[in-house]
Design an enzyme around this catalytic site. Structure first.
Site, PDB file in Angstrom:
ATOM      1  N   LYS A 121       0.846  -1.197   0.000  1.00  0.00           N
ATOM      2  CA  LYS A 121       0.000   0.000   0.000  1.00  0.00           C
ATOM      3  C   LYS A 121       0.891   1.261   0.000  1.00  0.00           C
ATOM      4  O   LYS A 121       2.107   1.167   0.237  1.00  0.00           O
ATOM      5  CB  LYS A 121      -0.923  -0.050   1.218  1.00  0.00           C
ATOM      6  N   TYR A 171     -12.247  -2.910  -3.248  1.00  0.00           N
ATOM      7  CA  TYR A 171     -12.785  -3.017  -1.891  1.00  0.00           C
ATOM      8  C   TYR A 171     -14.316  -2.996  -1.872  1.00  0.00           C
ATOM      9  O   TYR A 171     -14.912  -2.604  -0.869  1.00  0.00           O
ATOM     10  CB  TYR A 171     -12.226  -1.891  -1.015  1.00  0.00           C
ATOM     11  N   PHE A 191     -15.429   3.048   7.461  1.00  0.00           N
ATOM     12  CA  PHE A 191     -14.062   3.436   7.124  1.00  0.00           C
ATOM     13  C   PHE A 191     -13.793   3.415   5.614  1.00  0.00           C
ATOM     14  O   PHE A 191     -12.676   3.694   5.168  1.00  0.00           O
ATOM     15  CB  PHE A 191     -13.042   2.535   7.847  1.00  0.00           C
ATOM     16  N   ARG A 245      -1.916 -14.878   4.461  1.00  0.00           N
ATOM     17  CA  ARG A 245      -2.690 -14.170   5.482  1.00  0.00           C
ATOM     18  C   ARG A 245      -3.567 -15.136   6.250  1.00  0.00           C
ATOM     19  O   ARG A 245      -3.950 -16.174   5.750  1.00  0.00           O
ATOM     20  CB  ARG A 245      -3.537 -13.073   4.864  1.00  0.00           C
ATOM     21  N   THR A 273      -5.489  -7.990  10.325  1.00  0.00           N
ATOM     22  CA  THR A 273      -5.896  -6.698   9.755  1.00  0.00           C
ATOM     23  C   THR A 273      -5.406  -5.545  10.634  1.00  0.00           C
ATOM     24  O   THR A 273      -4.856  -4.563  10.140  1.00  0.00           O
ATOM     25  CB  THR A 273      -7.429  -6.644   9.607  1.00  0.00           C
ATOM     26  N   ARG A 276       2.779  -6.971   9.188  1.00  0.00           N
ATOM     27  CA  ARG A 276       2.080  -5.911   9.939  1.00  0.00           C
ATOM     28  C   ARG A 276       2.549  -5.863  11.391  1.00  0.00           C
ATOM     29  O   ARG A 276       2.595  -4.788  12.001  1.00  0.00           O
ATOM     30  CB  ARG A 276       0.573  -6.131   9.838  1.00  0.00           C
ATOM     31  N   ASN A 315      -1.760  -0.097   7.399  1.00  0.00           N
ATOM     32  CA  ASN A 315      -1.211  -1.436   7.683  1.00  0.00           C
ATOM     33  C   ASN A 315      -0.347  -2.008   6.551  1.00  0.00           C
ATOM     34  O   ASN A 315      -0.138  -3.212   6.464  1.00  0.00           O
ATOM     35  CB  ASN A 315      -2.326  -2.400   8.121  1.00  0.00           C
ATOM     36  N   HIS A 366      -1.635  -5.517   1.486  1.00  0.00           N
ATOM     37  CA  HIS A 366      -2.903  -6.206   1.239  1.00  0.00           C
ATOM     38  C   HIS A 366      -2.610  -7.633   0.796  1.00  0.00           C
ATOM     39  O   HIS A 366      -1.642  -7.870   0.075  1.00  0.00           O
ATOM     40  CB  HIS A 366      -3.698  -5.505   0.125  1.00  0.00           C
ATOM     41  N   GLU A 371      -9.291 -10.638  -7.678  1.00  0.00           N
ATOM     42  CA  GLU A 371      -8.358  -9.513  -7.532  1.00  0.00           C
ATOM     43  C   GLU A 371      -7.275  -9.552  -8.606  1.00  0.00           C
ATOM     44  O   GLU A 371      -6.926  -8.518  -9.179  1.00  0.00           O
ATOM     45  CB  GLU A 371      -7.750  -9.521  -6.118  1.00  0.00           C
TER      46      GLU A 371
HETATM   47  N1  UDP Z   1      -9.568  -0.963   7.559  1.00  0.00           N
HETATM   48  C1  UDP Z   1      -9.692   0.203   8.285  1.00  0.00           C
HETATM   49  N2  UDP Z   1     -10.426   0.185   9.434  1.00  0.00           N
HETATM   50  C2  UDP Z   1     -11.038  -0.939   9.883  1.00  0.00           C
HETATM   51  C3  UDP Z   1     -10.919  -2.123   9.149  1.00  0.00           C
HETATM   52  C4  UDP Z   1     -10.184  -2.100   7.977  1.00  0.00           C
HETATM   53  O1  UDP Z   1      -9.145   1.239   7.895  1.00  0.00           O
HETATM   54  O2  UDP Z   1     -11.684  -0.903  10.943  1.00  0.00           O
HETATM   55  C5  UDP Z   1      -8.773  -0.953   6.333  1.00  0.00           C
HETATM   56  C6  UDP Z   1      -7.427  -1.642   6.503  1.00  0.00           C
HETATM   57  O3  UDP Z   1      -6.449  -0.907   5.761  1.00  0.00           O
HETATM   58  C7  UDP Z   1      -7.650  -3.013   5.906  1.00  0.00           C
HETATM   59  C8  UDP Z   1      -8.611  -2.662   4.767  1.00  0.00           C
HETATM   60  O4  UDP Z   1      -9.457  -1.673   5.321  1.00  0.00           O
HETATM   61  O5  UDP Z   1      -6.446  -3.599   5.464  1.00  0.00           O
HETATM   62  C9  UDP Z   1      -9.459  -3.801   4.249  1.00  0.00           C
HETATM   63  O6  UDP Z   1     -10.160  -4.367   5.327  1.00  0.00           O
HETATM   64  P1  UDP Z   1     -10.261  -5.949   5.503  1.00  0.00           P
HETATM   65  O7  UDP Z   1     -11.222  -6.232   6.590  1.00  0.00           O
HETATM   66  O8  UDP Z   1     -10.498  -6.582   4.166  1.00  0.00           O
HETATM   67  O9  UDP Z   1      -8.799  -6.312   6.042  1.00  0.00           O
HETATM   68  P2  UDP Z   1      -7.564  -7.046   5.333  1.00  0.00           P
HETATM   69  O10 UDP Z   1      -8.156  -8.058   4.388  1.00  0.00           O
HETATM   70  O11 UDP Z   1      -6.761  -5.992   4.631  1.00  0.00           O
HETATM   71  O12 UDP Z   1      -6.804  -7.667   6.461  1.00  0.00           O
HETATM   72 MG    MG Z   2      -9.612  -7.993   2.992  1.00  0.00          MG
END
Ligand code: UDP
Ligand code: MG
Length: 162
Positions: free
Chosen positions: A11, A51, A59, A87, A102, A113, A123, A126, A137
């Protein structure tokens, strides 16, 4: 399947903080194979599509603004079980994986992370959360001609039955 593929992105914060090399190294050192990589600045529409499952989340707007704030390094990595090794599955918050959880504060040291990030909205990386979302994706971020098939000379040192 040793030809499973996942979409991994560094990112904008990861790029600006000089973490491209360290993040790539985690996947490369583990034995995974890099199939595609590009530096890019995708449009708002592209990122909203990436997304789209989170569109109703509070958010979402901030997340899209964060993803638009600088270049992204987009990659496809291939190897046995690379999606879940990349992940943790959503069903098991505590399973360590290369990316970590996350929320970086819930990520074990030794994960990307857990080693390089603090806030959930910064974070650094992705990773696809399932084989199915990886397929979606990869096709959103790359055209088929950008995905390179090549023989990893180390394959028989990484896999028993390569
Ligand atoms: N995110 C955020 N606030 C939250 C949850 C998620 O800003 O409370 C952001 C964070 O950058 C995360 C992205 O949204 O990586 C996508 O969320 P997801 O739940 O898909 O998490 P990931 O798959 O990236 O672990
Ligand atoms: Mg995700």
């Amino acid at each position: 399947m040793s030809n499973e593929q996942t979409f991994i992105a560094i990112k904008p914060d990861g790029v600006q903080r000089g973490l491209i090399g360290p993040i790539i190294s985690r996947f490369e050192n583990r034995g995974f194979k890099l199939i595609a990589m590009k530096t890019c600045s995708p449009s708002k529409e592209h990122l909203e599509k990436h997304y789209q499952d989170l569109a109703e989340k509070p958010f979402f707007k901030g997340l899209v603004a964060y993803m638009l704030s600088g270049p992204i390094v987009a990659m496809v990595w291939e190897g046995r079980d690379v999606v879940k090794t990349g992940r943790k599955p959503e069903t098991d918050q505590f399973q360590p994986a290369i990316l970590g959880a996350t929320n970086p504060l819930n990520s074990a040291p030794g994960t990307i992370r857990g080693d390089y990030a603090i806030d959930v909205g910064r974070n650094v990386c992705h990773g696809s959360d399932s084989v199915e979302s990886a397929k979606k994706e990869i096709s959103l971020w790359f055209s088929p001609s950008e995905l390179l098939q090549w023989k990893h000379s180390q394959a028989s040192w990484i896999y028993e039955n390569a």
